[in-house]
Design a protein around this motif. Structure first.
Motif, PDB file in Angstrom:
ATOM      1  N   ALA A   1       0.833  -1.203   0.000  1.00 17.65           N
ATOM      2  CA  ALA A   1       0.000   0.000   0.000  1.00 17.65           C
ATOM      3  C   ALA A   1       0.869   1.254   0.000  1.00 17.65           C
ATOM      4  CB  ALA A   1      -0.930  -0.002   1.210  1.00 17.65           C
ATOM      5  N   THR A   2       1.925   1.239   0.798  1.00 20.11           N
ATOM      6  CA  THR A   2       2.843   2.374   0.849  1.00 20.11           C
ATOM      7  C   THR A   2       3.475   2.630  -0.507  1.00 20.11           C
ATOM      8  OG1 THR A   2       3.325   1.888   3.178  1.00 20.11           O
ATOM      9  CG2 THR A   2       4.875   3.304   2.007  1.00 20.11           C
ATOM     10  N   ARG A   3       3.953   1.575  -1.127  1.00 17.43           N
ATOM     11  CA  ARG A   3       4.588   1.712  -2.440  1.00 17.43           C
ATOM     12  C   ARG A   3       3.605   2.229  -3.494  1.00 17.43           C
ATOM     13  NH1 ARG A   3       8.039  -3.882  -3.104  1.00 17.43           N
ATOM     14  NH2 ARG A   3      10.095  -3.032  -2.565  1.00 17.43           N
ATOM     15  N   ALA A   4       2.359   1.793  -3.391  1.00 15.66           N
ATOM     16  CA  ALA A   4       1.358   2.208  -4.383  1.00 15.66           C
ATOM     17  C   ALA A   4       1.053   3.696  -4.300  1.00 15.66           C
ATOM     18  CB  ALA A   4       0.071   1.401  -4.201  1.00 15.66           C
ATOM     19  N   LEU A   5       1.455   4.337  -3.194  1.00 18.35           N
ATOM     20  CA  LEU A   5       1.211   5.776  -3.018  1.00 18.35           C
ATOM     21  C   LEU A   5       2.472   6.604  -3.268  1.00 18.35           C
ATOM     22  CD1 LEU A   5      -0.937   5.489   0.226  1.00 18.35           C
ATOM     23  CD2 LEU A   5      -1.767   6.237  -2.016  1.00 18.35           C
ATOM     24  N   ALA A   6       3.447   6.006  -3.932  1.00 20.50           N
ATOM     25  CA  ALA A   6       4.759   6.645  -4.092  1.00 20.50           C
ATOM     26  C   ALA A   6       4.673   8.025  -4.733  1.00 20.50           C
ATOM     27  CB  ALA A   6       5.689   5.742  -4.897  1.00 20.50           C
ATOM     28  N   SER A   7       3.871   8.180  -5.765  1.00 23.59           N
ATOM     29  CA  SER A   7       3.805   9.474  -6.455  1.00 23.59           C
ATOM     30  C   SER A   7       2.480  10.195  -6.221  1.00 23.59           C
ATOM     31  CB  SER A   7       4.015   9.262  -7.960  1.00 23.59           C
ATOM     32  OG  SER A   7       3.037   8.381  -8.488  1.00 23.59           O
ATOM     33  N   ALA A   8       1.723   9.739  -5.246  1.00 21.99           N
ATOM     34  CA  ALA A   8       0.434  10.364  -4.946  1.00 21.99           C
ATOM     35  C   ALA A   8       0.644  11.649  -4.140  1.00 21.99           C
ATOM     36  CB  ALA A   8      -0.457   9.399  -4.168  1.00 21.99           C
ATOM     37  N   PRO A   9      -0.251  12.620  -4.250  1.00 25.17           N
ATOM     38  CA  PRO A   9      -0.126  13.880  -3.502  1.00 25.17           C
ATOM     39  C   PRO A   9      -0.604  13.719  -2.063  1.00 25.17           C
ATOM     40  CG  PRO A   9      -2.082  13.934  -4.874  1.00 25.17           C
ATOM     41  CD  PRO A   9      -1.402  12.641  -5.186  1.00 25.17           C
ATOM     42  N   VAL A  10       0.086  12.860  -1.311  1.00 23.81           N
ATOM     43  CA  VAL A  10      -0.290  12.579   0.076  1.00 23.81           C
ATOM     44  C   VAL A  10       0.971  12.498   0.937  1.00 23.81           C
ATOM     45  CG1 VAL A  10      -2.392  11.306  -0.527  1.00 23.81           C
ATOM     46  CG2 VAL A  10      -0.222  10.079  -0.324  1.00 23.81           C
ATOM     47  N   ARG A  11       0.773  12.647   2.264  1.00 31.02           N
ATOM     48  CA  ARG A  11       1.807  12.307   3.237  1.00 31.02           C
ATOM     49  C   ARG A  11       1.484  10.927   3.778  1.00 31.02           C
ATOM     50  NH1 ARG A  11       1.507  14.465   7.821  1.00 31.02           N
ATOM     51  NH2 ARG A  11      -0.580  15.349   7.630  1.00 31.02           N
ATOM     52  N   VAL A  12       2.467  10.051   3.805  1.00 28.49           N
ATOM     53  CA  VAL A  12       2.259   8.687   4.288  1.00 28.49           C
ATOM     54  C   VAL A  12       3.085   8.474   5.548  1.00 28.49           C
ATOM     55  CG1 VAL A  12       2.431   6.228   3.748  1.00 28.49           C
ATOM     56  CG2 VAL A  12       1.894   7.868   1.927  1.00 28.49           C
ATOM     57  N   THR A  13       2.446   7.924   6.568  1.00 29.25           N
ATOM     58  CA  THR A  13       3.164   7.489   7.764  1.00 29.25           C
ATOM     59  C   THR A  13       2.956   5.992   7.914  1.00 29.25           C
ATOM     60  OG1 THR A  13       2.817   9.619   8.871  1.00 29.25           O
ATOM     61  CG2 THR A  13       3.455   7.751  10.248  1.00 29.25           C
ATOM     62  N   LEU A  14       4.053   5.248   7.908  1.00 28.71           N
ATOM     63  CA  LEU A  14       4.007   3.797   8.065  1.00 28.71           C
ATOM     64  C   LEU A  14       4.482   3.448   9.470  1.00 28.71           C
ATOM     65  CD1 LEU A  14       3.672   0.908   6.961  1.00 28.71           C
ATOM     66  CD2 LEU A  14       6.022   1.077   6.093  1.00 28.71           C
TER      67      LEU A  14
END
Length: 424
Positions: free
Chosen positions: A25-38
């Motif tokens: 899921a984290t990788r799938a958001l690599a270029s998305a306009p979001v901040r990701v916290t894992l």
């Protein structure tokens, strides 16, 4: 403003769990306009299908695990936290961690599963399961200590107890543990002991159902049983465990005296699922919508072993390929939400099942193509090396297997930690 006090207009995606589902899921958001916290309790991603190899001294832990920060070092929109989620408030959009709280715009819960002893949690003290690297190290120490204690025994009956091993559960993990244990006893250790003979070890595989590998076609289950027997494993099917203590296992009225018992019989969903306020199945998995979202909370997704969902009327199994597919799907679904698009329902693509039994022995079911023996073993080897995280891991694991194939040696046989107490 985000949780560090920095002003940010990007939606915050909080992902709990760094296993297959959370990482994909984290990788799938690599270029998305979001901040990701894992967030994960450990600092590494673990390739669980090969965890039994660490437990059986075939591989070292870095061969099947890689630091999450290293894997995601080039993904600039990700922050990795080594922490543990203890509570979720889906109404307030807040997650309580051991070190504080985090808010979110989207939440992905991928905290997996744990051992289930079917209401007999007291068995855990005598029959360790295999889910983490800590579990693998614990099992490795117990397995190797059994041979060491047998060498110290002068009483033949006491020595036999140390050389008795019981594996409970006839699924892939149980089959792999039992087959590898038999190989170690018969091929790896015999020349290294003087007072005891490891070849006299007895490995018992206990399955309550009518056959091992029940998720596979019956013909492959039978071939797996035959291959296990050739390795010297006693396969006991249709036998329910009624008791476990420090001296062995009860199967109805029959007692198997053994000092080493390993549990591979069942799993239960992460207890964090109970915090989400949704309906759960008997194993504690959260029943989710077709798009893997939490009923009544479209901003919360549940994936991997924690999710209960069906494709074409069939439950999606709790296996690594399913978790990967769910993770990739949820990443795409969040992208769709941000773009105002509607996602199609999740569909699991089942590419087949495979399990290794021992040296040049395995079974493979690939959508009707059924293999067993050496060809299945070669396919299993190539598939697992291919899906390992990181080029170095692939090279190391391939070399270790080639070396073990020709020498029967397992050089990860180092005993670390306190010696277990010897029951009277």
């Amino acid at each position: 403003m985000d949780d560090t006090g920095t002003i940010s207009r990007e939606p915050h995606v909080l992902i709990l769990g760094g296993g297959f589902g959370g990482l994909w899921a984290t990788r799938a958001l690599a270029s998305a306009p979001v901040r990701v916290t894992l967030v994960d309790r450990t600092n590494h991603h673990l390739f669980q299908p090969l965890l039994y190899q660490v437990a059986m001294a075939g591989l070292s832990s870095p061969d099947i695990a890689a630091p999450l920060r290293h894997i995601l070092r080039r993904q600039r929109n990700v922050t990795v936290l080594m922490d543990e989620a203890t509570a979720v408030d889906v109404d307030a959009r807040r997650v309580t961690l051991a070190s504080g709280e985090l808010g979110y715009d989207y939440l992905v819960v991928a905290t997996g599963a744990r051992h289930s002893y079917f209401g007999h949690d007291d068995w855990a003290a005598h029959a360790p399961g295999l889910k983490t690297l800590d579990d693998a190290f614990f099992i490795r120490r117990h397995m190797l200590e059994a041979f060491e204690f047998a060498e110290r025994e002068s009483d033949p009956a006491a020595r036999a107890e140390w050389l008795n091993f019981v594996v409970i559960g006839g699924g892939p993990t149980g089959v792999e543990l039992a087959g590898t244990l038999a190989e170690i006893a018969r091929h790896t250790l015999p020349r290294e002991f003087r007072r005891s003979d490891p070849r006299t070890a007895n490995v018992h595989l206990v399955e309550a159902g009518p056959r091992v590998l029940p998720s596979m076609p019956e013909s492959l289950s039978e071939k797996a049983r035959v291959q296990l027997c050739r390795l010297g494993v006693e396969v006991l099917t249709g036998q329910a465990v009624t008791g476990i203590d420090e001296r062995g296992v009860l199967l109805g009225e029959r007692r198997i005296r053994a000092r080493t018992v390993l549990w591979a019989a069942g799993v239960a969903a992460s207890p964090l699922g109970a915090q989400l306020g949704a309906e759960r199945d008997r194993a504690g998995r959260v029943k989710v919508e077709p798009d893997l979202s939490l009923p009544g909370h479209a901003d919360v997704f549940v994936i991997g072993d924690l999710a209960s969902v069906a494709t074409d009327g069939k439950p999606v199994p709790g296996v690594a390929p399913a978790a990967k597919q769910m993770g990739a799907y949820v990443g795409a679904a969040i992208r769709d939400r941000l773009a105002g698009r509607t996602s199609r329902p999740f569909r699991y693509r089942d590419y087949g099942n495979l399990a290794t039994i021992g040296r040049m022995a395995a079974v493979v079911d690939l959508r009707g193509l059924r293999l067993s023996g050496v060809f299945a073993w070669l396919f299993w080897l190539v598939a697992h090396v291919f899906f390992l995280i990181g080029f170095r891991n692939r090279i190391v694991v391939m070399w270790e297997w080639i070396w073990s194939y020709f020498t029967y040696q397992r050089y990860a046989r180092i005993i670390i930690g306190r010696e277990r107490e010897r029951p009277k």
